[in-house]
Write a protein that holds these residues in place. Structure first.
Motif, PDB file in Angstrom:
ATOM      1  N   LYS A   1      -7.328   3.470   2.193  1.00 52.96           N
ATOM      2  CA  LYS A   1      -8.746   3.826   2.341  1.00 52.96           C
ATOM      3  C   LYS A   1      -8.955   5.296   2.032  1.00 52.96           C
ATOM      4  O   LYS A   1      -7.998   6.083   1.968  1.00 52.96           O
ATOM      5  N   ASN A   2     -10.226   5.674   1.853  1.00 52.77           N
ATOM      6  CA  ASN A   2     -10.565   7.088   1.716  1.00 52.77           C
ATOM      7  C   ASN A   2     -10.209   7.811   3.017  1.00 52.77           C
ATOM      8  O   ASN A   2     -10.219   7.222   4.099  1.00 52.77           O
ATOM      9  N   ASP A   3      -9.905   9.099   2.897  1.00 55.96           N
ATOM     10  CA  ASP A   3      -9.437   9.810   4.082  1.00 55.96           C
ATOM     11  C   ASP A   3      -9.923  11.252   4.064  1.00 55.96           C
ATOM     12  O   ASP A   3     -10.172  11.822   2.989  1.00 55.96           O
TER      13      ASP A   3
ATOM     14  N   LYS B   1      -9.200   6.768  -2.069  1.00 56.75           N
ATOM     15  CA  LYS B   1      -8.037   5.900  -1.914  1.00 56.75           C
ATOM     16  C   LYS B   1      -7.269   5.693  -3.220  1.00 56.75           C
ATOM     17  O   LYS B   1      -6.093   5.331  -3.202  1.00 56.75           O
TER      18      LYS B   1
ATOM     19  N   LYS C   1       0.843  -1.186   0.000  1.00 63.53           N
ATOM     20  CA  LYS C   1       0.000   0.000   0.000  1.00 63.53           C
ATOM     21  C   LYS C   1       0.876   1.232   0.000  1.00 63.53           C
ATOM     22  O   LYS C   1       2.037   1.189   0.399  1.00 63.53           O
TER      23      LYS C   1
ATOM     24  N   ILE D   1      -3.387   4.090  -1.711  1.00 65.09           N
ATOM     25  CA  ILE D   1      -3.729   4.353  -0.320  1.00 65.09           C
ATOM     26  C   ILE D   1      -4.755   3.325   0.136  1.00 65.09           C
ATOM     27  O   ILE D   1      -5.627   2.914  -0.618  1.00 65.09           O
TER      28      ILE D   1
END
Length: 468
Positions: A355-357, A342, A266, A353
């Protein structure tokens, strides 16, 4: 009666014996006071064989006696014999005596000096005998001419005491890369150097960082300096200045990513936010752990607290492909949110990435900054000066200056080193020199000795003298 007399005699005998014992015992414990001033004096030479400044020298051994026991510190590095012999002498110490055994045949009618640098020191306290030079001549007279000057690092304006300065009799450019110098000397901590006991003549003058000990310029990553014209040694030779540079930088190889990132498959990133606070005068930076293959700015958005999109910002990716910068005219004391999907970026291995952030942050206040005004004396616009602010060896800000007054309304507080680059080609950055074929000197940087302290919520004003 006789018994009484014997008792009295015994009594007095015991008294006298006791007094003597006490007196002797007391004397045995009388010692000089402990301590005293610490020895801070270096060893002093008291006898030379042959004498210093001897003429018509034809031997191969020199002994020097000192007033105390001595030791040698790295004689191979510290002791310099000029002219430079092909075989280095053997330098040894025993008790109070220093012995130099010459292993190379000496040139006729030549003045030699042996500079011991910081090699000789006493045993007890390690006090170093500095500037100790032994001189002799194989001819009828001693050469007494001198050459002195200074070596400055062109890129920073600082000095480097690990450099050496060398003189070559041959004026051919290739000599500095193929032959050992005839004379060489050290650079001191302040950048100065000094040759003594030189003959009259014309020499090529250089300085270099002798990393491999061969005293030759054979690596473009080495610090190097040259004088444009040969130097003529006379009874009154003017001081000279050399500006050292590295033609090529020793850049680290690009990283292919951390082992942890590869194992997790990742992409990781971090920002330059200061405790979730964004600078008013710098972009928001996102730095990834590996170089990016792509960055999709449509999948990362700047919004306000009501999640309304904000217009007027732009993303800029650096040449190293690991950092992207969000440039925007930030409003003070304002809360923003950075929303990322992400798949807004991927590295060269396709990692994304996890996950969404959403990152929430607030911009700093006007009061968190100071204003800065600099007044320059001896300002010369024709030199294309560029003002550089340096922290921890890195240039954090640079500005071309076109007049003798420069100011900035918002400046981050802290302590800065100030440099002024004379930007010959007007490209805004320092450029190295080039010796072979071009004989191009490096661009020069002047270092301002006094550091600049910027205080928050304060009008900071300073005068800077650019006189050299």
């Amino acid at each position: 009666m006789m018994r009484i007399m014997r008792k009295l005699f015994t009594f007095f005998f015991l008294i006298v014996a006791t007094q003597q014992l006490l007196f002797q015992t007391g004397c045995a414990h009388i010692v000089p006071p402990a301590g005293g001033d610490r020895d801070t004096l270096p060893p002093i030479p008291i006898k030379f064989s042959p004498l210093d400044s001897t003429l018509k020298f034809s031997g191969n051994k020199i002994t020097i006696d000192f007033n105390e026991y001595i030791q040698l510190d790295k004689p191979f590095e510290n002791v310099i014999v000029s002219p430079n012999p092909s075989k280095q002498p053997q330098v040894e110490s025993r008790l109070r005596t220093l012995t130099i055994k010459l292993k190379d045949s000496l040139l006729p009618n030549t003045t030699y000096n042996i500079d011991f640098g910081s090699a000789v020191k006493d045993i007890n306290e390690g006090n170093v005998l500095r500037d100790f030079i032994f001189v002799f001549s194989t001819g009828n007279f001693l050469d007494t001419r001198e050459l002195h000057g200074k070596v400055i690092l062109a890129e920073t304006g600082k000095t480097d005491s690990t450099l050496i300065v060398i003189l070559h009799k041959s004026l051919d450019d290739s000599t500095v890369a193929k032959q050992k110098p005839f004379y060489y000397t050290r650079v001191r901590g302040d950048g100065s150097f000094r040759f003594t006991n030189l003959p009259a003549g014309i020499f090529a003058l250089y300085a270099l960082k002798d990393a491999n000990g061969n005293k030759q310029y054979d690596q473009k990553m080495e610090l190097f300096a040259f004088l444009n014209e040969p130097v003529t040694i006379t009874d009154t030779t003017n001081p000279v200045f050399l500006y050292a540079y590295s033609e090529e930088k020793d850049e680290p190889r690009p990283s292919t990513g951390s082992a942890a990132a590869k194992a997790e498959k990742k992409l990781l990133f971090q920002t330059n936010l200061d405790n979730k606070r964004q600078s008013l005068i710098s972009p928001l930076e996102i730095t990834f752990n590996t170089p990016l293959k792509y960055f999709d700015s449509t999948k990362i958005s700047l919004v306000d607290t009501g999640y309304h999109p904000i217009a007027g910002y732009r993303w800029v990716q650096d040449s190293g492909e690991k950092t992207v910068k969000l440039q925007y005219d930030w409003k003070p004391s304002t809360v923003y949110k950075l929303i990322s999907l992400k798949d807004f970026a991927a590295d060269t291995l396709g990692n994304q990435i996890a996950k969404n952030d959403t990152i929430e942050f607030v911009t700093k206040r006007i009061e968190d900054y100071g204003s800065l005004r600099l007044d320059f004396k001896n300002f010369n616009k024709e030199k294309n000066p560029v003002l550089q602010f340096v922290q921890q060896g890195n240039i954090v800000k640079s500005f071309p200056i076109t007049q003798n007054v420069w100011s900035e309304k918002l400046f981050a507080p802290g302590e800065y080193e100030i440099r002024v680059l004379y930007d010959d080609n007007k490209n805004g950055k320092w450029d190295a020199g080039k010796f072979f074929t071009a004989h191009k000197q490096p661009e020069r940087v002047v270092l301002i000795e006094e550091k600049l302290a910027i205080h928050a919520n304060w009008e900071n004003e300073n005068a800077i003298d650019l006189k050299e």
